[in-house]
Design an enzyme around this catalytic site. Structure first.
Site, PDB file in Angstrom:
ATOM      1  N   GLU A  48     -28.450 -14.491 -12.333  1.00  0.00           N
ATOM      2  CA  GLU A  48     -27.527 -13.563 -11.664  1.00  0.00           C
ATOM      3  C   GLU A  48     -28.071 -13.162 -10.313  1.00  0.00           C
ATOM      4  OE1 GLU A  48     -27.405 -10.319 -14.385  1.00  0.00           O
ATOM      5  OE2 GLU A  48     -26.076 -11.343 -15.779  1.00  0.00           O
ATOM      6  N   ARG A  70     -30.530   5.921 -12.590  1.00  0.00           N
ATOM      7  CA  ARG A  70     -31.746   5.495 -13.268  1.00  0.00           C
ATOM      8  C   ARG A  70     -32.762   6.632 -13.367  1.00  0.00           C
ATOM      9  NH1 ARG A  70     -36.760   3.304 -12.262  1.00  0.00           N
ATOM     10  NH2 ARG A  70     -37.380   1.785 -13.822  1.00  0.00           N
ATOM     11  N   ASP A 108     -28.670  -5.341  -4.400  1.00  0.00           N
ATOM     12  CA  ASP A 108     -29.577  -4.357  -3.815  1.00  0.00           C
ATOM     13  C   ASP A 108     -28.837  -3.032  -3.665  1.00  0.00           C
ATOM     14  OD1 ASP A 108     -31.823  -3.329  -2.783  1.00  0.00           O
ATOM     15  OD2 ASP A 108     -31.732  -4.370  -0.863  1.00  0.00           O
ATOM     16  N   LYS A 132     -37.786 -12.427  -6.051  1.00  0.00           N
ATOM     17  CA  LYS A 132     -37.436 -11.644  -4.858  1.00  0.00           C
ATOM     18  C   LYS A 132     -37.474 -12.515  -3.615  1.00  0.00           C
ATOM     19  CE  LYS A 132     -38.341  -7.185  -4.925  1.00  0.00           C
ATOM     20  NZ  LYS A 132     -37.796  -5.875  -4.999  1.00  0.00           N
ATOM     21  N   LYS A 164     -29.372 -10.521  -7.696  1.00  0.00           N
ATOM     22  CA  LYS A 164     -30.027  -9.217  -7.832  1.00  0.00           C
ATOM     23  C   LYS A 164     -29.450  -8.310  -6.749  1.00  0.00           C
ATOM     24  CE  LYS A 164     -34.544  -7.086  -8.530  1.00  0.00           C
ATOM     25  NZ  LYS A 164     -34.247  -5.845  -7.826  1.00  0.00           N
ATOM     26  N   GLU A 197     -25.035  -2.136 -11.012  1.00  0.00           N
ATOM     27  CA  GLU A 197     -25.574  -1.692  -9.740  1.00  0.00           C
ATOM     28  C   GLU A 197     -24.436  -1.197  -8.860  1.00  0.00           C
ATOM     29  OE1 GLU A 197     -28.803  -2.133  -9.854  1.00  0.00           O
ATOM     30  OE2 GLU A 197     -29.595  -2.091  -7.811  1.00  0.00           O
ATOM     31  N   CYS A 249     -33.367  11.360  33.965  1.00  0.00           N
ATOM     32  CA  CYS A 249     -33.312  12.545  34.833  1.00  0.00           C
ATOM     33  C   CYS A 249     -34.690  13.138  35.111  1.00  0.00           C
ATOM     34  CB  CYS A 249     -32.381  13.595  34.243  1.00  0.00           C
ATOM     35  SG  CYS A 249     -33.073  14.393  32.781  1.00  0.00           S
ATOM     36  N   CYS A 299     -34.546  14.869  25.394  1.00  0.00           N
ATOM     37  CA  CYS A 299     -34.458  15.351  26.761  1.00  0.00           C
ATOM     38  C   CYS A 299     -33.640  16.644  26.696  1.00  0.00           C
ATOM     39  CB  CYS A 299     -33.759  14.322  27.661  1.00  0.00           C
ATOM     40  SG  CYS A 299     -33.274  15.041  29.237  1.00  0.00           S
ATOM     41  N   LYS A 352     -32.512 -14.249 -16.822  1.00  0.00           N
ATOM     42  CA  LYS A 352     -32.600 -13.641 -18.154  1.00  0.00           C
ATOM     43  C   LYS A 352     -32.492 -14.720 -19.230  1.00  0.00           C
ATOM     44  CE  LYS A 352     -30.151  -9.644 -16.329  1.00  0.00           C
ATOM     45  NZ  LYS A 352     -28.918  -8.871 -16.232  1.00  0.00           N
ATOM     46  N   PHE A 382       2.213   1.930  -3.359  1.00  0.00           N
ATOM     47  CA  PHE A 382       1.118   2.399  -4.205  1.00  0.00           C
ATOM     48  C   PHE A 382       0.864   3.890  -3.947  1.00  0.00           C
ATOM     49  CE2 PHE A 382      -3.290   3.407  -5.028  1.00  0.00           C
ATOM     50  CZ  PHE A 382      -3.459   2.903  -6.313  1.00  0.00           C
ATOM     51  N   SER A 435     -37.629  -1.554 -15.687  1.00  0.00           N
ATOM     52  CA  SER A 435     -37.548  -2.348 -14.451  1.00  0.00           C
ATOM     53  C   SER A 435     -37.878  -3.802 -14.783  1.00  0.00           C
ATOM     54  CB  SER A 435     -38.488  -1.787 -13.401  1.00  0.00           C
ATOM     55  OG  SER A 435     -39.786  -1.754 -13.932  1.00  0.00           O
ATOM     56  N   LEU A 436     -37.907  -4.629 -13.784  1.00  0.00           N
ATOM     57  CA  LEU A 436     -38.148  -6.058 -14.002  1.00  0.00           C
ATOM     58  C   LEU A 436     -39.443  -6.481 -13.321  1.00  0.00           C
ATOM     59  CD1 LEU A 436     -34.629  -7.567 -13.207  1.00  0.00           C
ATOM     60  CD2 LEU A 436     -35.709  -7.416 -15.448  1.00  0.00           C
ATOM     61  N   ASP A 491       0.847  -1.202   0.000  1.00  0.00           N
ATOM     62  CA  ASP A 491       0.000   0.000   0.000  1.00  0.00           C
ATOM     63  C   ASP A 491       0.878   1.247   0.000  1.00  0.00           C
ATOM     64  OD1 ASP A 491      -2.045  -1.715   0.141  1.00  0.00           O
ATOM     65  OD2 ASP A 491      -2.756  -1.136   2.145  1.00  0.00           O
ATOM     66  N   TYR A 497     -24.014  -5.672 -15.174  1.00  0.00           N
ATOM     67  CA  TYR A 497     -24.851  -6.781 -15.646  1.00  0.00           C
ATOM     68  C   TYR A 497     -25.519  -6.512 -16.985  1.00  0.00           C
ATOM     69  CZ  TYR A 497     -28.077  -3.850 -12.946  1.00  0.00           C
ATOM     70  OH  TYR A 497     -28.765  -2.796 -12.427  1.00  0.00           O
ATOM     71  N   CYS A 510     -37.932  12.121  30.869  1.00  0.00           N
ATOM     72  CA  CYS A 510     -36.674  11.408  30.614  1.00  0.00           C
ATOM     73  C   CYS A 510     -36.507  10.256  31.600  1.00  0.00           C
ATOM     74  CB  CYS A 510     -35.502  12.379  30.729  1.00  0.00           C
ATOM     75  SG  CYS A 510     -33.911  11.571  30.535  1.00  0.00           S
ATOM     76  N   CYS A 518     -28.299  15.723  32.595  1.00  0.00           N
ATOM     77  CA  CYS A 518     -28.760  14.363  32.348  1.00  0.00           C
ATOM     78  C   CYS A 518     -27.531  13.468  32.143  1.00  0.00           C
ATOM     79  CB  CYS A 518     -29.682  14.376  31.125  1.00  0.00           C
ATOM     80  SG  CYS A 518     -30.349  12.778  30.694  1.00  0.00           S
TER      81      CYS A 518
END
Ligand code: IVH
Length: 680
Positions: A114, A137, A118, A322, A116, A184, A419, A434, A298, A37, A83-84, A34, A236, A416, A440
């Site tokens: 594949e 998108r 998120d 899903k 999906k 994604e 206190c 509070c 697909k 680099f 969309s799908l 590192d 993808y 609270c 407190c």
């Protein structure tokens, strides 16, 4: 060095660095340390600074960011982003397969399966092998141009490899002049957790899940902050001149160009095989370092995709399966309330322990009073607990059939729990607070813990336990009391010997050198995290200037919106906070940006000019102005004479200097005039 030599060096270094990037991020096989680099990267940064017109749009220095975007440009997608269709059961998946077979009777169908991911969908355009634009998108037709932020993502190539023909499945040897890839952008779970811890610490609502965090990050104004957040991206889709005959090969192809394509793809010959893939990843998805919310299936052959075509919203040749969030029922034992450092109250559901997606769940966050009301929670209800992308599981509903007869609804506390001060709730805010900041206990301890933390004053000897003891024994009541502690006070407590007491004292002394930006973070202004503190410190340069800033001046700072600005103004308007700052100031803490924190030369607008500074100013201290004069090539004069170019006069400058300046025909300028001059 001649310009040609510089260009050659810049090009060679860029290539070398990007090769290392590829090895490190995509092949997980670095060949240099590192440190080495960073040396290469620093060399390139220095060269680009010296030769700014030689900076290439695909320079690896783009990875560290630095561009500020106040508003993202809206761009129309060349190919709409559709969309799908979703499915949730084996049955629906079989229906999908049947529909396809009906349109393509007797044909052999292969499915490319594949994960999906998120995250946030992105379309990235390349021209002549260079990344030119990245667009979100949006509504599918138009999205936001987030190119500078996307360029910071290490796994997205800025310049493409020309693959050897052996890497490609068909006869093509290279990428077309122009094409788009889609994929994604995701936030790995570990990064998400770190970011949320930081947000909770400054009193900001945590991101609900990694997807929201990725989306928020992509819209940040300062790309150098995006760079630190370590987003990632899986591709993808390929859109451009037809180079491939099917999707799977297209993905192999773009992988050879240098894009990150998931290794967990699979070609399936039947819908049963698809189902196996779906089940496999349902049981294994917790082991991935990022979230997926299903599987995308697909039709592999492009010719078949064309024949199947699209409905109004989505392709007929693809569908998503899903996953349902893991959910379980258990009993609510009681609701308790936590008080945070900022006074925010968080209700917590204490549950009968239950196993959920591999971990035992005992508690769930209830967020706020509205959430409890919305669920209509009653004492001892049986509740459904779900683990989505969140770290802490959440309660999604109540099993009313199991509700005890005559059970009473949970009533939110009015005072609270620590206190007993009446709680407050500001208009438009979900959280109760509070207000007893100074009395407190959890707030006092929390504020001190935040102050001594590693990213703040870094007072190693003062960890949570010691702070707890010091507060309980009455040794300290707030952060400024730390600077009144003496060794004898500590030695009086049994737990400390000579050496540990001395360590604490040394740490306290050393903390007086901690730079302004960290002090600003440490004092714990709500919503001011380390990043915002750094921005504010650089922008205002001193606590005085920050204290006097207007809402407008505050929101001029990158990453600072109305909420943060309002919180800063609120903080400084409280006399107790003003007194606190004064005490810390007299203790010797840094409340101004040090000279070496500023870049050395900023321009030559004042070359050959002598400026005398007098009076007090709104946005800068006198020392800062003197420094700015030198940084812009000017000289500081101590008294007004014929040689003086400008008298820079603040609000309460005495008449002697201004009168003299007028007599001698020396121009008298204000702080704003000065700012205009140095900014050219
Ligand atoms: S293909 C015509 N493949 O899911 C749409 N999408 O609900 C082509 N997504 O907007 C999309 N992983 O953001 C595709 N392996 C994958 C995906 C994927 C995640 C997202 C994508 C899309 C949404 C569709």
């Amino acid at each position: 060095m001649t310009k040609e030599e510089a260009l050659l060096q810049i090009q060679q270094l860029s290539k070398e660095i990007e090769d290392h990037n590829f090895r490190y991020y995509q092949q997980s096989f670095p060949v240099i340390s590192d440190y080495d680099f960073d040396q290469l990267l620093n060399k390139l940064i220095a060269l680009e600074k010296e030769w700014p017109d030689l900076v290439q749009p695909d320079s690896p220095t783009m990875r560290v960011g630095g561009t500020i975007t106040k508003e993202f440009k809206t761009v129309t997608h060349k190919y709409p982003m559709m969309s799908l269709g979703n499915t949730y059961s084996e049955e629906e998946l079989n229906d999908f397969d049947e529909r396809i077979r009906k349109i393509l009777p007797g044909e052999k169908i292969e499915y490319a399966c594949e994960l999906k991911f998120d995250g946030v969908a992105i379309g990235i355009t390349y021209k002549n092998g260079q990344l030119v634009q990245a667009v979100t998108r949006g509504d599918g037709v138009q999205g936001d141009d987030v190119t500078t932020n996307v360029k910071t993502i290490r796994t997205i190539p800025l310049k493409l490899n020309i693959p050897s023909s052996a890497d490609l499945f068909d006869s093509s040897t290279s990428f077309p002049d122009e094409f788009e890839v889609r994929g994604e952008i995701i936030m790995p779970r570990a990064v998400f957790e770190r970011i949320n811890e930081e947000r909770i610490d400054i009193g900001e609502a945590p991101f609900a899940n990694p997807r929201n965090c990725a989306s928020g990050t992509l819209k940040m104004q300062d790309s150098s902050e995006v760079s630190k957040r370590r987003l990632d991206c899986f591709l993808y889709g390929y859109y451009g001149t037809p180079l491939f005959v099917n999707h799977f090969e297209a993905m192999n192809g773009i992988s050879a160009f240098g894009f990150q394509v998931s290794e967990h793809r699979k070609l399936c010959g039947s819908i049963n095989e698809v189902m196996e893939y779906v089940h496999f990843w349902d049981s294994k998805r917790d082991e991935l370092p990022f979230d997926i919310d299903g599987i995308v299936i697909k039709v592999n052959a492009y010719r078949q995709q064309e024949e199947l075509g699209f409905t109004a919203k989505s392709p007929r040749w693809a569908i998503s399966y899903k996953y349902k969030a893991a959910s379980v029922a258990t009993k609510l034992e009681e609701v308790t309330y936590q008080v945070g450092r900022t006074g925010a109250i968080t209700p917590v559901a204490n549950l009968t322990p239950v196993l959920l997606a591999g971990t035992t769940v005992k508690r769930a966050s209830l967020h706020n009073a509205d959430q409890i009301a919305k669920l209509d929670l009653h004492v001892h209800d049986t509740v459904f607990v779900e683990k989505g992308g969140e770290i802490i599981p959440k309660i999604t509903g109540v099993d009313l059939s199991k509700r005890e007869e005559g059970s009473t609804p949970i009533v939110y506390i009015t005072h609270c729990p620590e206190c007993n001060t009446p709680l407050q709730r500001k208009e438009g805010e979900a959280q109760h607070y509070c207000p007893n900041e100074e009395g407190c206990k959890p707030q006092i301890k929390g504020k001190i813990e935040h102050f001594t933390g590693r990213k703040a004053m870094n007072l190693e000897g003062l960890g949570a336990e010691t702070i707890d003891l010091f507060v309980e024994k009455g040794l300290i009541h707030n952060i400024s009391d730390i600077y009144s502690i003496n060794k004898d006070n500590i030695l009086q407590l049994d737990r400390f010997g000579e050496k540990s007491a001395q360590n604490i004292m040394d740490g306290i002394e050393k903390s007086k050198e901690v730079p302004f930006e960290k002090v600003l973070f440490a004092i714990g202004i709500r919503y001011v995290g380390d990043t915002v503190a750094r921005k504010l410190a650089r922008h205002f340069k001193s606590i005085e200037a920050l204290k006097n800033a207007t809402l407008e001046q505050l929101t001029d700072t990158p990453e600072v919106g109305d909420v943060i600005a309002g919180s800063v103004i609120d903080f400084f308007s409280k006399p107790s906070n003003q007194a606190l700052i004064e005490r810390l100031k007299s203790a010797g803490l840094q409340f101004e940006l040090k000279a070496d924190a500023l870049p050395i030369s900023l321009g030559n607008q004042l070359e050959g000019k002598i400026v005398v500074v007098t009076g007090t100013f709104e946005r800068h201290s006198r020392d800062e102005l003197k420094q700015l004069i030198e940084q812009h090539g000017g000289k500081n004069g101590s008294s007004v004479s014929k040689k003086t170019t400008y008298l820079l006069a603040g609000s309460d400058s005495g008449p002697s200097k201004t009168d003299k300046a007028r007599d001698l025909g020396v121009q008298v300028i204000s702080e704003s005039d000065f700012e205009a001059i140095i900014s050219g």
